[in-house]
Structure formats: structure tokens, C-alpha cells
Design a protein around this motif. Structure first.
Motif, PDB file in Angstrom:
ATOM      1  N   UNK A 263     -23.192-137.123 -90.324  1.00 47.37           N
ATOM      2  CA  UNK A 263     -23.334-136.163 -89.236  1.00 47.37           C
ATOM      3  C   UNK A 263     -23.185-136.882 -87.904  1.00 47.37           C
ATOM      4  N   UNK A 264     -22.317-136.377 -87.016  1.00 49.82           N
ATOM      5  CA  UNK A 264     -22.104-137.058 -85.733  1.00 49.82           C
ATOM      6  C   UNK A 264     -23.335-136.981 -84.844  1.00 49.82           C
ATOM      7  N   UNK A 265     -23.428-137.939 -83.912  1.00 49.78           N
ATOM      8  CA  UNK A 265     -24.561-137.979 -83.000  1.00 49.78           C
ATOM      9  C   UNK A 265     -24.491-136.851 -81.977  1.00 49.78           C
ATOM     10  N   UNK A 266     -25.645-136.529 -81.416  1.00 45.87           N
ATOM     11  CA  UNK A 266     -25.719-135.478 -80.409  1.00 45.87           C
ATOM     12  C   UNK A 266     -25.028-135.912 -79.117  1.00 45.87           C
ATOM     13  N   UNK A 267     -24.689-134.919 -78.296  1.00 43.03           N
ATOM     14  CA  UNK A 267     -24.212-135.176 -76.941  1.00 43.03           C
ATOM     15  C   UNK A 267     -25.338-134.864 -75.962  1.00 43.03           C
ATOM     16  N   UNK A 268     -25.363-135.582 -74.871  1.00 46.72           N
ATOM     17  CA  UNK A 268     -26.307-135.284 -73.795  1.00 46.72           C
ATOM     18  C   UNK A 268     -25.483-134.952 -72.557  1.00 46.72           C
ATOM     19  N   UNK A 269     -25.695-133.769 -71.995  1.00 50.53           N
ATOM     20  CA  UNK A 269     -24.944-133.351 -70.816  1.00 50.53           C
ATOM     21  C   UNK A 269     -25.915-133.093 -69.675  1.00 50.53           C
ATOM     22  N   UNK A 270     -25.483-133.438 -68.482  1.00 50.93           N
ATOM     23  CA  UNK A 270     -26.313-133.284 -67.294  1.00 50.93           C
ATOM     24  C   UNK A 270     -25.620-132.350 -66.315  1.00 50.93           C
ATOM     25  N   UNK A 276     -29.273-131.451 -71.037  1.00 46.87           N
ATOM     26  CA  UNK A 276     -29.312-130.748 -72.313  1.00 46.87           C
ATOM     27  C   UNK A 276     -28.824-131.654 -73.438  1.00 46.87           C
ATOM     28  N   UNK A 277     -29.424-131.469 -74.602  1.00 47.46           N
ATOM     29  CA  UNK A 277     -28.951-132.124 -75.818  1.00 47.46           C
ATOM     30  C   UNK A 277     -28.170-131.099 -76.630  1.00 47.46           C
ATOM     31  N   UNK A 307     -23.920-124.795 -83.199  1.00 47.95           N
ATOM     32  CA  UNK A 307     -24.193-125.642 -82.041  1.00 47.95           C
ATOM     33  C   UNK A 307     -25.479-125.154 -81.376  1.00 47.95           C
ATOM     34  N   UNK A 308     -26.437-126.051 -81.242  1.00 47.55           N
ATOM     35  CA  UNK A 308     -27.726-125.723 -80.628  1.00 47.55           C
ATOM     36  C   UNK A 308     -27.862-126.525 -79.339  1.00 47.55           C
ATOM     37  N   UNK A 309     -28.199-125.850 -78.251  1.00 51.66           N
ATOM     38  CA  UNK A 309     -28.343-126.494 -76.943  1.00 51.66           C
ATOM     39  C   UNK A 309     -29.818-126.464 -76.556  1.00 51.66           C
ATOM     40  N   UNK A 310     -30.400-127.659 -76.375  1.00 51.72           N
ATOM     41  CA  UNK A 310     -31.828-127.758 -76.058  1.00 51.72           C
ATOM     42  C   UNK A 310     -32.028-128.575 -74.786  1.00 51.72           C
TER      43      UNK A 310
END
Length: 399
Positions: A263-270, A276-277, A307-310
Motif C-alpha cells: 500500500x502506498x504511503x499517504x500524501x500530506x498537502x498544505x 491534510x493527510x 480516498x479519505x482526507x483528514x
């Protein structure tokens, strides 16, 4: 005689125009493909019509649309006989927008000796020959229209069927494409209820990042368009090129996880609205029960990504320790020592900060080198830095 011929041609043109109008109706409503099947059957008396989405690897049977066949026959085909259909191999090898008679797909003398014929086709009657048209394709699937008829009238029926179908190919293909554009949400067995129960924004995407479903929080996030936005053809993307490329890879790799990938790693966006993760979870689609109506199943993916955005929280030291222990097989004390290495200092200084002897630090260090495949403290620190970098961060500019 000329007047009679002109009258026939005029009537034929009118009938074809009426049939094209029915196809246009199916373009706007996927449930109307059965009307197309009936219209084709009416145009070719003595025929039985079968639309089918075929998977070249034959791993699943997809919904069929038919007219003239007994419903029990279609049920039996879906339950078993599609697996032993001798015409399928020849259909797989057909070129797009091409026609073939059943004789070209599989010789009659061999067909008559098969289980498919004796236990299935022969019971239906007057459908032991056909004209096949491959008119659309998407990845490993294609759409096939078969005009079945009595073998005793094969040449006459094949000529009439081919003449009609040649005029309909563009309309059939266009109707399927319109279906795709006007029906963004597939029926996802279990998936719909799952995302609706999530508090965080959640969307379901196919491997091409095409939006299939979304919950209420996700609808607000997409409408705001500061983190994710929906572009043409229902494609979901991020606000800058680099972030969108990474997001597309994340979705694509998640959908490929059933092909023995991690499973690929999460992205972190600012963004200005916060950090958000973005997490992707693969979901396998039940190809027999969760397909969209009619021929739209040609576009149904085998695996989709939820896709879950937290909201992104600052780094949790305990979580990092757990990840490093799991990844390298380290003890808790060894990971704590690695994090001390990041702060710098000699072994004696680190031993004093931690409150253990220098020899204990040396013992732990030897174990760390052995487990991580390194030989220097600097290399160990680099490993931790790379591990953190696996969670890529992107900064989205508001425009």
C-alpha cells in the motif's frame, strides 16, 4: 421498377433513422439498451439480439442485454455456459468495428460437437448462427453485438445484419461514451454505505482518478476546490501539477495493490485552509453483483480507491517509533537511540542525555547497524530522514 426501388430505399432510410433515434435515447438512459435490442430484432425478422460486455481474460461474466431469447437461457449463460462459449476466442481476436459470421469465429462442424451447442444453443432453437460486431472497447473489455439466427438462413441473415450494423457503428459507440459521461456514479456494493458512514471527506475513484462516489463532507471539500477539485470527465485532481501527479500515482498504485504491491504511503498537502493527510484504501469490486446497468459495465473497474482526507496532525513521536520498529525490527530502546542521534553529539554525550553507560550505547549501536544494514551513525540518521520523506508534502497555492 425504379419507383419500387426508390420506395424501398426511402423506407429503409426511415427505419434506420428510427433505430438511430432509439440508440440516442439509450445514450441518455443506460436502462434503454433493451429498447435498442428490440428495435434491431424488429429490423431483422427471425433474429435474436444479444449485447454483451466481454472480458478478454474471461475472469467474469458481465451483464447482457438481449431481445428474443428466453430469460432462462440468458440465466444459464450467465451461470455457466459463457465459460465454454467457443465463439469467444474468435471474438477476442476481432478488430474494432469489424464484423464476423459465427462460421468465421468457429466452424459449424466443430460447434455442433461441443457441450455449448448440444446442451445450450440447440435448446433455444433458431440461434445457432450469428453475425458479430465489436463496436467499443475499454482496457481489457469490449462491447459485442451479436445478431443470432437460424443456420439454415445464415448467408441471407448475415448479409442483412452486416448491412444494418455498418450504419450503426458510430451511433452505438457514441451512445456508450455519452453513457459514461452522464453516469459518473457506479453501483458499488457495500462501498456506498461505507463512505456515507465516514465523518471525514471520502471519495471513490477508479484507477484514472475518475469520480465514482462521494460522501457529504467530500462534496463540500470538492465544491471548495482548495485541496481537491473535479475537472472535465469527472477527473479529480489537486491544485498544482506536482501534487496532482503524486495524487494520480497514489490512486493508481492503490488500485494495483491486489497485484502484490504494498500500500502506498499517504500524501500530506498544505493549503490556506489547513494541512491534510490524503489516504488511499483499495476496494475490490464484485464483478458479478456490483456492475452498473447494461453496457455501461464496460467501464466498471475491477479495483477502486477510497480516498479519505483528514486534518494532518504534527508528527507523533510514538507513531514514528512504531513505524521504525516495524520496518527494521528494532527494539524500542534502539529506536529511541536513533532519534537521539538526530539531535547530534558524541556517544558519551548521548549516553549522558539518555542516562545509560557508553558501553550500553555501543551495544545498541552494533544491533542497529546489523538490523539496518548501515555502518555509521550518519547513515542511520539518513535512514530516518528518508523514512519521513516517504510521506511527501505538497503546498497548494490558492488562485
Amino acid at each position: 421498377m425504379r419507383a419500387i426501388m426508390a420506395s424501398r430505399e426511402k423506407r429503409l432510410s426511415s427505419e434506420i433513422a428510427d433505430l438511430a433515434a432509439v440508440i440516442n435515447t439509450a445514450a441518455c438512459d443506460v436502462n434503454r439498451w433493451s429498447d435498442v435490442a428490440r428495435a434491431v430484432q424488429d429490423f431483422i425478422p427471425g433474429s435474436k439480439i444479444l449485447f454483451q460486455v466481454v472480458e478478454e481474460e474471461s475472469t467474469a461474466v458481465h451483464q447482457v442485454v438481449h431481445s428474443g431469447f428466453n430469460n432462462k437461457t440468458i440465466q444459464a449463460y450467465g451461470d455457466y455456459y459463457w465459460k465454454v462459449n467457443p465463439w469467444t476466442k474468435g471474438a477476442n481476436e476481432m478488430h474494432m468495428s469489424s464484423f464476423k459470421s459465427s462460421s468465421d469465429l468457429y466452424p459449424e462442424k466443430l460447434l455442433w460437437q461441443t457441450e455449448f451447442f448440444t446442451d445450450f444453443v440447440d435448446h433455444e432453437r433458431e440461434c445457432d448462427a450469428a453475425t458479430a460486431l465489436k463496436f467499443a472497447a475499454h482496457k481489457e473489455r469490449y462491447a459485442l453485438l451479436a445478431v443470432h439466427h437460424d443456420f439454415r438462413h445464415h448467408q441471407q441473415m448475415h448479409a442483412r445484419g452486416k448491412a444494418l450494423l455498418q450504419t450503426l457503428v458510430p451511433a452505438l459507440r457514441s451512445a456508450l461514451e455519452v453513457n459514461r459521461l452522464t453516469n459518473p456514479t457506479f453501483h458499488l456494493s457495500g462501498g456506498r454505505g461505507l463512505i456515507d458512514q465516514l465523518v471525514d471527506p471520502a471519495i471513490v475513484l477508479d484507477p484514472d482518478c475518475r469520480l465514482l462516489a462521494s460522501n457529504a463532507p467530500a462534496n463540500k471539500l470538492l465544491a471548495d476546490a482548495r485541496v481537491l477539485r473535479v475537472k472535465a470527465r469527472d477527473i479529480v485532481e489537486m491544485r498544482n501539477v506536482q501534487a496532482s501527479a503524486a495524487f494520480a500515482r497514489l490512486v493508481r498504485d492503490s488500485c494495483a495493490i491486489l497485484q502484490d504491491r504494498a500500500r502506498p504511503n499517504d500524501l500530506i498537502v498544505n493549503a490556506r485552509s489547513g494541512s491534510y493527510t490524503v489516504t488511499c484504501v483499495p476496494m475490490a469490486i464484485d464483478q458479478t453483483n456490483a456492475l452498473p446497468a447494461g453496457l455501461l459495465s464496460i467501464f466498471a473497474p475491477r479495483t477502486v480507491a477510497m480516498v479519505i482526507v483528514r486534518p494532518h496532525a504534527p508528527e507523533d513521536r510514538s507513531a514514528l517509533i512504531g513505524e521504525l520498529r516495524l520496518h527494521f525490527g528494532l527494539t524500542k530502546a534502539e529506536v529511541s537511540l536513533i532519534l537521539e542521534f538526530e539531535r547530534g553529539g558524541t556517544l558519551s554525550e548521548i549516553a549522558e542525555r539518555v542516562g545509560v553507560s557508553r558501553s550500553t550505547i555501543q551495544t545498541h549501536l552494533k544491533a542497529i547497524f546489523a538490523k539496518t544494514g548501515t555502518t555509521r551513525q550518519r547513515d542511520v540518521v539518513t535512514l530516518v530522514t528518508r523514512h519521513r520523506a516517504l510521506r511527501k508534502q505538497f503546498f497548494l497555492e490558492d488562485s
